[in-house]
Motif scaffolding. Structure first.
Motif, short mmCIF file in Angstrom:
data_model
loop_
_atom_site.label_atom_id
_atom_site.label_comp_id
_atom_site.label_asym_id
_atom_site.label_seq_id
_atom_site.Cartn_x
_atom_site.Cartn_y
_atom_site.Cartn_z
N LEU A 111 7.98 2.03 16.38
CA LEU A 111 7.06 1.15 15.67
C LEU A 111 5.71 1.28 16.38
N ASN A 160 16.23 -0.12 -1.17
CA ASN A 160 15.98 -0.86 0.08
C ASN A 160 15.24 -2.16 -0.21
N TYR A 192 3.29 -4.48 14.73
CA TYR A 192 3.82 -3.12 14.82
C TYR A 192 4.64 -2.82 13.57
N SER A 193 4.54 -1.59 13.10
CA SER A 193 5.39 -1.21 11.97
C SER A 193 5.76 0.28 12.05
N GLY A 194 6.80 0.61 11.36
CA GLY A 194 7.27 1.99 11.31
C GLY A 194 8.27 2.11 10.18
N SER A 195 8.97 3.21 10.12
CA SER A 195 9.99 3.37 9.07
C SER A 195 11.13 4.22 9.60
N PHE A 196 12.25 4.12 8.93
CA PHE A 196 13.41 4.94 9.31
C PHE A 196 14.20 5.29 8.07
N ASN A 197 14.94 6.38 8.20
CA ASN A 197 15.74 6.86 7.08
C ASN A 197 17.22 6.61 7.30
N VAL A 198 17.87 6.27 6.23
CA VAL A 198 19.33 6.15 6.25
C VAL A 198 19.88 7.07 5.18
N MET A 223 6.56 1.15 20.30
CA MET A 223 7.83 0.69 20.87
C MET A 223 8.94 1.50 20.21
N ALA A 256 17.83 -4.85 7.93
CA ALA A 256 17.47 -4.09 6.73
C ALA A 256 18.65 -4.10 5.78
N GLN A 298 15.28 -4.98 1.44
CA GLN A 298 14.84 -5.80 2.59
C GLN A 298 14.57 -4.94 3.81
N ALA A 299 13.40 -5.16 4.42
CA ALA A 299 13.00 -4.38 5.59
C ALA A 299 13.70 -4.89 6.85
N LEU A 300 13.70 -4.06 7.86
CA LEU A 300 14.19 -4.46 9.18
C LEU A 300 13.03 -5.15 9.89
N ALA A 301 13.23 -6.41 10.28
CA ALA A 301 12.15 -7.16 10.94
C ALA A 301 12.64 -7.73 12.26
#
Lengths: 169, 192
Positions: free
Chosen positions: A111, A45, A158-164, A118, A87, A47-50
């Motif tokens: 996030l 990964n 705000y931040s968070g994470s997700f799985n793919v 949110m 991302a 690049q993050a999702l922004a």
């Protein structure tokens, strides 16, 4: 002539034995190939999702498409100076193999900034649903989503994470 | 002769074995799912909305027209000057630049645009000459913390505040009749 026939008969008995022996070796080889394939699949990964910067206004949405394009809904005001990005995942594995892409379900990703949060829904990807690794055994998977912004959403980072997940078809 | 036959058999047995291997390999790949997963970070920055509130009005004070057309200018600092005809009167309404107070996200840049009505119109006099407006030929402004004249952008301070001061230049006709003239100046700010 007779001797030759006997000799030939003897060889015929020996060869099936040899055949099974070779087949057994071949079976071992086949398993080894499968084990190698499982080990070679990787996802990174880079690049993050922004979603970038924005003012909440009376609420709405911020959407990042798989291309990285940002758009808004409702009264959210986007700051052009701080855009977002999709991302990116680097997928590597068996050349020319297709794989299924599993994105987070709605309601599972948030996030957070302190006690405020949110929801991130409507994940989308490019390629969509099914990807195919190149002849070189790689592909870039880009992922966007929609952020739900409440009216007067408290300012903050705000931040968070997700799985793919990806699965070979 | 016999040796040749045996050799042929050996080759076919070997290729049968290899074919089996490939078949099994293919079945193995198709029958099992190999998966991988990774986690990405997701971020967003919610910032305070930018706000603008008007303060003092832009006031050119009191003056008399001259024998020729001229102008009265009030700088963004609130200093009045004249060119050509008009005669400034020191008494009367205070001369002030317009002010706007800003609020929003600390240290964030924004664009500034100030526009005005083309004319100030006479609101107190009726009759002949009352329709002769005074043209607001220019507006000029300053932004807190920036020495640039009429900058296109500004930056909110580290406490998230800012201000804009607006002056202008008024064309005064030699035939301008007495009265109170008014119009509007509009300041617009937008986050960059």
């Amino acid at each position: 002539m007779r001797v030759q026939e006997v000799f030939g008969s003897l060889q015929l008995k020996t060869r099936p034995h040899c055949f099974w022996k070779q087949l057994a070796l071949a079976c071992v080889a086949a398993v080894a190939i499968n084990a190698f394939a499982a080990a070679s699949i990787t996802v990174s990964n880079p690049q993050a999702l922004a979603f970038g910067k924005f003012a909440a206004g009376s609420g709405g949405t911020v959407t990042i498409g798989p291309s990285g394009a940002r758009s808004h809904g409702g009264s959210v005001v986007l700051l052009p100076s701080a855009g977002g990005s999709a991302a990116q995942f680097g997928v590597s594995g068996e050349p020319s193999t297709s794989y299924a892409i599993t994105l987070p379900a709605n309601g599972t990703v948030h996030l957070a900034s302190g006690a405020n949060s949110m929801a991130v829904n409507s994940f989308s990807s490019s390629p969509n649903a099914v990807g195919q690794l190149s002849l070189g055994g790689s592909q870039t998977l880009s992922i966007g989503a929609t952020l739900n912004v409440a009216g007067n959403q408290p300012p903050g980072n705000y931040s968070g994470s997700f799985n793919v997940s990806i699965d070979y078809n | 002769m016999t040796s040749t036959k045996l050799s042929t058999f050996q080759r076919s047995a070997l290729s049968a074995a290899l074919a089996s291997a490939i078949m099994l390999g293919g079945a193995g790949l198709g029958g099992n799912a190999y998966a991988a997963a990774d986690t990405s970070v997701a971020t967003a920055s919610v910032i305070a909305p930018i706000t603008i509130v008007k303060g003092t009005v832009l006031s050119f004070g009191k003056f008399a027209h001259g024998t020729t057309t001229g102008s009265v200018t009030v700088s963004a600092a609130g200093v009045r000057s004249t060119a050509s005809g008009p005669i400034l009167v020191p008494t009367g309404p205070a001369v002030t630049a317009a002010t706007f107070t800003l609020g929003g996200e600390a240290s964030t840049t924004y664009s500034v645009d100030v526009t005005s009505d083309v004319n100030l119109s006479n609101t107190t006099t009726v009759g002949a000459g009352a329709t002769l407006n005074m043209a607001l030929t220019a507006v000029n402004w300053t932004v807190a913390g920036d020495a640039t004249a009429s900058p296109a952008t500004g930056t909110l301070a580290i406490d998230g505040t800012g201000s804009i001061a607006v002056g202008g230049t008024l064309a005064v006709n030699a035939a301008q009749i007495a009265g109170a003239y008014t119009g509007n100046v509009t300041a617009t700010v937008l986050y960059n």
